[in-house]
Scaffold this motif. Structure first.
Motif, PDB file in Angstrom:
ATOM      1  N   HIS A 139      42.202  47.446  34.709  1.00 28.32           N
ATOM      2  CA  HIS A 139      43.450  48.109  34.484  1.00 28.32           C
ATOM      3  C   HIS A 139      44.412  47.757  35.433  1.00 28.32           C
ATOM      4  O   HIS A 139      45.747  47.626  35.209  1.00 28.32           O
ATOM      5  CB  HIS A 139      43.281  49.709  34.129  1.00 28.32           C
ATOM      6  N   ASP A 140      44.041  47.832  36.753  1.00 31.73           N
ATOM      7  CA  ASP A 140      45.041  47.730  37.778  1.00 31.73           C
ATOM      8  C   ASP A 140      45.611  45.988  37.634  1.00 31.73           C
ATOM      9  O   ASP A 140      46.813  45.851  37.881  1.00 31.73           O
ATOM     10  CB  ASP A 140      44.323  47.677  39.245  1.00 31.73           C
ATOM     11  N   THR A 177      38.583  50.162  35.847  1.00 33.21           N
ATOM     12  CA  THR A 177      39.598  50.596  36.832  1.00 33.21           C
ATOM     13  C   THR A 177      40.242  49.206  37.437  1.00 33.21           C
ATOM     14  O   THR A 177      41.556  49.047  37.286  1.00 33.21           O
ATOM     15  CB  THR A 177      39.098  51.371  38.036  1.00 33.21           C
ATOM     16  N   ASN A 184      41.358  53.752  27.772  1.00 32.59           N
ATOM     17  CA  ASN A 184      39.978  53.672  28.738  1.00 32.59           C
ATOM     18  C   ASN A 184      39.080  52.994  28.061  1.00 32.59           C
ATOM     19  O   ASN A 184      38.080  52.511  28.539  1.00 32.59           O
ATOM     20  CB  ASN A 184      39.767  55.231  29.183  1.00 32.59           C
TER      21      ASN A 184
END
Length: 101
Positions: free
Chosen positions: A73-74, A70, A93
């Protein structure tokens, strides 16, 4: 020998074989090379997104800090993750999960 060849040899595959992981390595190296400022630009991006300590641990001596898919990804952004995943033939993902490892 190029940086890509060196890294790929660590996985025992050429950049064009094996799909998944090796294709993702090729895609992320291409992404880094396309960054304004190259690796330094990517490091700056990590700092701007609050993950500076993590990337600093990767490029300095000592233990590497972990990063969650996560957070990765950010930092990279949805568009970059989607492009990397597409080049590697993975779902976004899956790509962030492999890169986080």
């Amino acid at each position: 020998m190029s940086l890509l060849d060196t890294i790929s040899s660590l996985f025992g595959k050429s950049p064009n074989e094996g799909g998944g992981q090796s294709a993702l390595i090729a895609a992320i190296l291409e992404h880094v090379n396309e960054q304004p400022g190259g690796l330094n630009g990517l490091i700056r991006q990590f700092h701007e997104k609050g993950a500076g300590e993590i990337i600093e641990s990767w490029v300095s001596n000592g233990e590497n800090q972990t990063i969650s898919p996560t957070t990765l990804h950010d930092v990279l952004g949805s568009e970059a993750v989607s492009n990397l995943a597409a080049k590697a033939g993975l779902q976004p993902n899956e790509a962030t999960g492999l890169l986080a490892q």
